[in-house]
Motif scaffolding. Structure first.
Motif, PDB file in Angstrom:
ATOM      1  N   LEU A 310       0.874  -1.167   0.000  1.00 53.19           N
ATOM      2  CA  LEU A 310       0.000   0.000   0.000  1.00 53.19           C
ATOM      3  C   LEU A 310       0.913   1.220   0.000  1.00 53.19           C
ATOM      4  N   ALA A 311       0.600   2.188  -0.840  1.00 56.33           N
ATOM      5  CA  ALA A 311       1.454   3.356  -0.996  1.00 56.33           C
ATOM      6  C   ALA A 311       0.608   4.610  -1.085  1.00 56.33           C
ATOM      7  N   VAL A 312       0.997   5.629  -0.342  1.00 56.86           N
ATOM      8  CA  VAL A 312       0.370   6.941  -0.486  1.00 56.86           C
ATOM      9  C   VAL A 312       1.117   7.691  -1.579  1.00 56.86           C
ATOM     10  N   LEU A 313       0.360   8.157  -2.578  1.00 56.12           N
ATOM     11  CA  LEU A 313       0.947   8.800  -3.756  1.00 56.12           C
ATOM     12  C   LEU A 313       0.207  10.078  -4.105  1.00 56.12           C
ATOM     13  N   GLN A 314       0.921  11.016  -4.689  1.00 57.47           N
ATOM     14  CA  GLN A 314       0.251  12.145  -5.326  1.00 57.47           C
ATOM     15  C   GLN A 314      -0.703  11.580  -6.378  1.00 57.47           C
TER      16      GLN A 314
END
Length: 343
Positions: A310-314
């Motif tokens: 899981l990755a928080v991305l723009q």
């Protein structure tokens, strides 16, 4: 070692810190995909809040509505900094004398200490109940059948619970994943019964992979105070109430919800084999140059030798589709589907 961890060692588990494994990472990943798994959740711990003021006390501190949490209910929740950044994420459920919170074990002691500072004159007692409560995750197409075969009542709906008191507590997270909270002394027999009921024993990474695929994030030490709730899709999984009173960070969380388009979201990604990936690793994209465009939140080995995360991305970077791990020319990630739509 405890009776519980000693039993797991006898079953062939390799224990290290707060994690364990029964097989090689790729085999654990295959089990998550192909089987129903039973996983000792040693990487998680439990905080108990007991007393007549438990609901009021917690309600004033966390992102979700504790006062409306029913006796048979559970909910995702978070504790945030005054700047709205998540210090801890947790699963909360009601108990006869108060509430319990399932939180990452690596942040539990510091979180409990900080949380306890708010008690003051409230009639509530907070404690680390991890030594007395064993947490077991059960996930897969036949999870409900395995739980039933082990003698547990199975909740019919997501975020509902059964049991409690002297009986194991069973909490349904979604269609195929459950958490069981059981007295540590009774955990070995229950774990054996789950296996007899059709579940395959699996390790920490297998459960982490199941949660990644479910889009359910967990704040750990490397990601504390990095993300506002909506960056982790927390309002999409029912972890935020926008109709309750103030709590630390509430103004920022509300502003994020109602003012403009959200610039960051959580996505599921595939990381190629041969990469070094861990929670907190920065991600890069052409539209942000040498500036970080996001971070990994949770990472688990995949069957192909790579990882899922899981990755928080723009959102602009995710929409462009070119994301790199660790540096502007690092390994390229592939975006994968989540089981819910991003608003």
């Amino acid at each position: 070692m405890t009776v519980w961890t000693d039993h797991l060692a006898h079953l062939g588990a390799t224990l290290a810190d707060n994690a364990l494994s029964f097989a090689a990472p790729a085999d654990e990943a295959c089990a998550t995909t192909d089987a129903t798994i039973a996983v000792p959740l040693l990487h998680l711990g439990t905080i108990r809040s007991v007393g007549p003021d438990s609901a009021e006390f917690l309600h004033n501190l966390v992102s979700n509505d504790v006062k409306k949490l029913p006796a048979d209910g559970a909910a995702w929740n978070s504790f945030n900094s005054p700047k709205g950044r998540m210090i801890a994420s947790f699963l909360m459920w009601s108990e006869a004398e108060g509430h319990a919170m399932m939180v990452s074990a690596d942040i539990l002691p510091a979180f409990l200490k900080k949380f306890s500072m708010y008690v003051l004159r409230s009639k509530v007692k907070l404690s680390d109940a991890s030594s007395g409560i064993a947490l077991i995750g059960v996930s897969g197409a036949n999870a409900a059948a395995a739980l039933g075969a082990a003698g547990l009542a199975v909740p019919a709906e997501a975020m509902k619970q059964t049991g409690g008191g002297d009986a194991p507590r069973c909490i349904r997270l979604n269609d195929s994943s459950f958490v069981v909270a059981v007295d540590t002394a009774a955990a070995p027999a229950l774990f054996d019964a789950l296996q007899a009921g059709g579940a395959s024993r699996a390790g920490t990474a297998a459960w982490q992979l199941a949660m990644i695929r479910a889009g359910l994030p967990l704040i750990t030490a490397p990601t504390q105070e990095e993300f506002v709730a909506q960056m982790l899709n927390y309002e999409l999984i029912g972890g935020v109430s926008f109709h309750k009173g103030c709590y630390p960070g509430q103004e920022i969380v509300a502003r994020t919800q109602y003012l403009g388009k959200l610039k960051k979201r959580m996505y599921r990604v595939a990381i190629p084999a041969g990469s070094a990936a861990q929670a907190g690793t920065d991600l890069y994209a052409p539209d942000f140059g040498e500036q970080s465009a996001g971070k990994l939140v949770n990472v688990a080995p995949a069957a192909d030798g790579g990882f899922e995360a899981l990755a928080v991305l723009q959102t602009s970077s995710a929409e462009a589709g070119e994301i790199h791990l660790g540096s502007v020319d690092g390994p390229r990630l592939a975006l994968l589907d989540l089981p819910y739509a991003l608003g």
